[in-house]
Design an enzyme around this catalytic site. Structure first.
Site, PDB file in Angstrom:
ATOM      1  N   GLU A  98       0.017 -14.056  15.345  1.00  0.00           N
ATOM      2  CA  GLU A  98      -1.090 -13.803  16.255  1.00  0.00           C
ATOM      3  C   GLU A  98      -2.119 -14.896  16.409  1.00  0.00           C
ATOM      4  OE1 GLU A  98      -3.100 -10.345  14.650  1.00  0.00           O
ATOM      5  OE2 GLU A  98      -5.241 -11.247  15.004  1.00  0.00           O
TER       6      GLU A  98
ATOM      7  N   HIS B 112       6.239   2.331  11.280  1.00  0.00           N
ATOM      8  CA  HIS B 112       5.323   2.832  12.321  1.00  0.00           C
ATOM      9  C   HIS B 112       5.696   4.320  12.965  1.00  0.00           C
ATOM     10  CE1 HIS B 112       4.959  -1.407  11.676  1.00  0.00           C
ATOM     11  NE2 HIS B 112       3.836  -1.239  11.956  1.00  0.00           N
TER      12      HIS B 112
ATOM     13  N   SER C 173       0.757  -1.275  -0.053  1.00  0.00           N
ATOM     14  CA  SER C 173       0.031  -0.056  -0.152  1.00  0.00           C
ATOM     15  C   SER C 173       0.823   1.328   0.010  1.00  0.00           C
ATOM     16  CB  SER C 173      -0.955  -0.099   0.915  1.00  0.00           C
ATOM     17  OG  SER C 173      -0.128  -0.052   2.429  1.00  0.00           O
TER      18      SER C 173
HETATM   19  N1  GLN Z   1       0.031  -5.475   1.590  1.00  0.00           N
HETATM   20  C1  GLN Z   1      -0.513  -4.817   2.699  1.00  0.00           C
HETATM   21  C2  GLN Z   1      -0.131  -3.331   2.713  1.00  0.00           C
HETATM   22  O1  GLN Z   1       0.968  -2.773   2.033  1.00  0.00           O
HETATM   23  C3  GLN Z   1       0.089  -5.379   4.121  1.00  0.00           C
HETATM   24  C4  GLN Z   1      -0.375  -4.863   5.389  1.00  0.00           C
HETATM   25  C5  GLN Z   1      -0.035  -5.675   6.678  1.00  0.00           C
HETATM   26  O2  GLN Z   1       1.014  -6.241   6.749  1.00  0.00           O
HETATM   27  N2  GLN Z   1      -0.610  -5.334   7.572  1.00  0.00           N
HETATM   28  O3  GLN Z   1      -0.822  -2.456   3.379  1.00  0.00           O
END
Ligand code: GLN
Ligand code: ZN
Length: 721
Positions: free
Chosen positions: A570, A658, A398
């Site tokens: 998880e 992050h 993304s």
């Molecule tokens: N392909 C997703 C993105 O790039 C992977 C998201 C994730 O690992 N939580 O948003």
């Protein structure tokens, strides 16, 4: 018999929690208005409890996270005001987050040192002494067990240092609810002895302490029997062994059993007669029983009332948090011999059954799960096909979901723009992104996922047999929420789901574009899953849909496919003895999806690298490339991975997405260099550690430029050698 409930979702029917707090963050709301609004929300929740259950805890509410509140209560951190509180949650002093047990809720991880000495901060003790309404607390054992920073051999000593604080709390509150979900973990004798010593010491005779456990069974249940708790709460839905233990070993007469019998983790309506049967079985061994939810209710959406568009035959099969409270009151009536008139239809109808899907899954055999060529053979084919440089660079999928992207999607959903117009808009974004990635100099490109809201919901909307909700929001951390889809029937793919965007992206460039899919385990982990067939069957159904999608990719000339499985860790069961069963189907499902033409390079992505313990299983997934976090956890983990004999390609997440900070070329070069000491350089890819959808364009541009420069510099250095 009494009804008791706890853990009601704080998000609010209309996501008031999110709106109030984010309104304050954006300075649209004053602190007072936010706090007043939250007070109203909290008392609304109390009224909801009151409608259906006799008792519930007080002070469950939080502005962000209960683990953080507990850390403040014992002075792990000090804050003077609300702004400082939120700084620990999301500001420059933010604590690290991690998943809460095997759920998709993230808590803030407190960091304590070996010589930490807890001091009670009374101002962080909410609630007022009220008989029948216990004060909610996270137990010291669970708190310590989930905190970090101290040496594990100091555990007992540290736990006992909480005793004076705890005694002080119990001198103020005679009624207390202590959550100790860590009691369902695999604990060793030392840990068990430590909490026994602790609780024996801190609870005076006259107090009324309820100990609550959930998410699984308590293996050492008898070790709780002689502790001074007045009530013990157990989960009989996700911890089925609890019933066997009680049937075998009994239950102390002087304690109340709080029997968690309505599911706090899934949305299927309780079968009232069946729950009554459990209560009856328990009554043969237990004198005093209260009935309750099994696990806190905040893993469920608030109320079915908000879901007017769910077809009636589905509504009749569902219960969200409010409906669980109602179930408790009905079960109590039923157990007391009353005629429960309400039609609480919990029958599973054949709604959503698809014979073809069943046939396809039933006819799967070994060959479907086993790739024909070994990784080494595939690797040769793929290298010829792709012709990538050393240290290829890529991104995880993304790109920024800007206000504009979200606005256009909402226009489309509201019908303000047509599907065609929306599609055109997405295409322009894809086009811009392809140019952007080429300009920056990335080697393997992506289409950007602009059309996807959420990596699970997007596929759920396209697949048959899965329902999505309008308002079924659940908090994943802080104020962030998501809407888990409901897998109610057999899952099938009607049309290709992602090819239009992927093919379009590929048509614009000579560089390879990755096809992007969410893996079956992650779809399951972030959805509510039907319980009338085994979960592995659901996983295989999903896997087949995704494999069909990859077959379509291949027809369209796509050479690399990424199957994201960020939830595989998880979803791992809390108890190790359940791991084999879980990984068996999880790994098989992944292999089924990715068992395609060996010249197609299969990537997977996991957002973390802490899979030391599960690496044996990860290796079995038989992918070609895995991208993981590398910037924060650094080398020790990479070393572990290498030691375990990991012989695939690895995408180093050298940019911690992050954080808004832009990583320098030097920093990333160092991570790569360090990794080169551990892995063969031919096996190293360079990428951010997760998708970029929450980041802004400015940081993305700067960071990716640095990332590509770092890779280029290292390449040059390597060639000069
Ligand atoms: N392909 C997703 C993105 O790039 C992977 C998201 C994730 O690992 N939580 O948003
Ligand atoms: Zn990720």
């Amino acid at each position: 018999m009494k009804t008791y409930a706890y853990g009601f979702p704080r998000i609010g029917k209309k996501r008031e929690f999110k709106k109030l707090i984010e309104g304050y963050w954006k300075k649209d709301l004053s602190e007072k208005d936010m706090l007043d609004g939250l007070k109203a929300l909290e008392s609304g929740i109390e009224n909801t409890y009151k409608k259906d259950v006799e008792s519930y805890p007080q002070a469950e509410f939080t502005l962000y996270d209960k683990m953080l509140d507990t850390a403040l209560l014992y002075s792990v951190y000090t804050v003077e005001n609300t702004a400082e509180y939120f700084d620990l949650c999301r500001g420059k002093n933010a604590l690290k987050m991690t998943k809460w047990f095997n759920t998709n809720y993230h808590y803030l991880v407190p960091v304590l040192t070996d010589n930490f000495n807890p001091q009670l901060k009374r101002e962080h003790l909410g609630g007022k002494e009220e008989p029948g309404s216990p004060l909610y607390l996270i137990g010291c054992f669970t708190f310590l067990k989930l905190s970090k920073g101290y040496e594990r051999d100091k555990f007992r000593e540290l736990l006992l240092r909480f005793a004076p604080c705890f005694r002080e709390i119990l001198s103020q509150f005679k009624n207390v609810h202590i959550d100790e979900p860590a009691f369902v973990m695999d604990l060793d004798m030392e840990e068990i002895d430590a909490f026994r010593e602790f609780y024996r010491e801190v609870i005076p005779e006259e107090t009324n302490v309820t100990l609550m456990t959930y998410y699984d069974s308590v293996d050492f249940l008898e070790k709780l029997y002689d502790l001074p708790f007045k009530a013990i709460g157990l989960d009989f839905v996700n911890g089925k062994e609890n019933l066997n233990i009680i049937q075998e070993k009994g239950f102390p007469d002087d304690k109340t059993l709080i029997a968690g019998i309505v599911d706090g983790r899934n949305v299927w309506r309780s079968h009232l007669e069946e729950t009554k049967n459990i209560v009856e079985k328990l009554s043969q061994k237990v004198k005093k029983i209260h009935i309750s939810n099994a696990g806190p209710l905040y893993h469920l959406p608030v109320s079915l009332d908000e879901e007017k568009s769910i077809p009636v035959e589905m509504r009749g099969r569902l219960s969200f948090a409010e409906e669980r409270l109602k179930e408790l009151s009905l079960i109590k009536k039923l157990c007391e011999g009353e005629d429960v008139k309400e039609s609480w239809n919990s029958k599973i109808t054949d709604f959503g059954i698809n014979k073809n899907v069943h046939k396809r899954v039933a006819s799967l055999d070994e060959k479907d799960f086993q790739k024909e060529l070994s990784y080494f053979e595939r690797n040769t084919l793929q290298r010829n096909e792709l012709d990538l440089p050393l240290f290829p660079t890529t991104t995880i999928g993304s790109y920024p979901q800007t206000a504009e992207v979200r606005k256009m999607r909402s226009h489309f959903r509201k019908g303000d723009i047509t599907e065609k117009e929306y599609g055109e808009y997405v295409k322009t974004e894809i086009q811009k992104l392809i140019r952007f990635q080429e300009d920056i100099g990335l080697d393997v490109l992506v289409h950007g996922e602009f059309e996807r809201t959420d990596m699970v919901e997007f596929f759920a909307e396209k697949l048959e047999g899965i329902l999505t909700t309008k308002n079924g929001w659940i908090i994943s951390y802080g104020t962030r929420c998501y809407r888990p889809p409901i897998i109610y029937g057999d899952v099938s793919r009607i049309d290709p789901m992602t090819t239009e965007e992927i093919f379009y992206a590929q048509s614009l460039t000579d560089k390879p574009v990755k096809g992007m899919l969410t893996g079956p385990v992650t779809i399951i982990a972030w959805s509510f899953v039907r319980r009338d067939i085994p979960t592995y069957d659901v996983a295989f159904q999903l896997a087949l849909c995704l494999r069909d999608e990859i077959m379509d990719y291949i027809k369209g000339g796509i050479k690399i496919v990424q199957i994201d499985e960020p939830a595989i860790r998880e979803k791992t069961p809390i108890k190790k003895r359940k791991w084999n069963d879980y990984f068996c189907w999880a790994v098989q499902a992944f292999k089924l999806v990715s068992n395609v033409d060996p010249a197609i390079q299969i990537h997977t992505h996991m957002c973390y690298s802490e899979f030391g313990e599960i690496l044996t299983y990860i290796k079995q997934m038989d992918f070609d490339v895995i991208s993981i976090e590398a910037s924060r956890s650094r080398l020790d983990i990479l070393e572990n991975i290498q030691k375990e004999g990991f012989n695939r390609q690895i995408g180093l997440g050298v940019w911690d997405i992050h954080s808004p900070a832009v990583p320098s070329i030097e920093f990333m070069k160092n991570v790569i260099k360090e990794a080169c000491k551990v892995f063969q350089k031919e096996n190293i890819w360079i990428n951010p550690d997760c998708g970029l959808k929450t980041r802004g364009w400015e940081e993305v541009t700067l960071s990716l430029k640095n990332l590509v420069s770092a890779a280029k510099k290292i390449r040059e250095e390597e060639l000069a050698l």
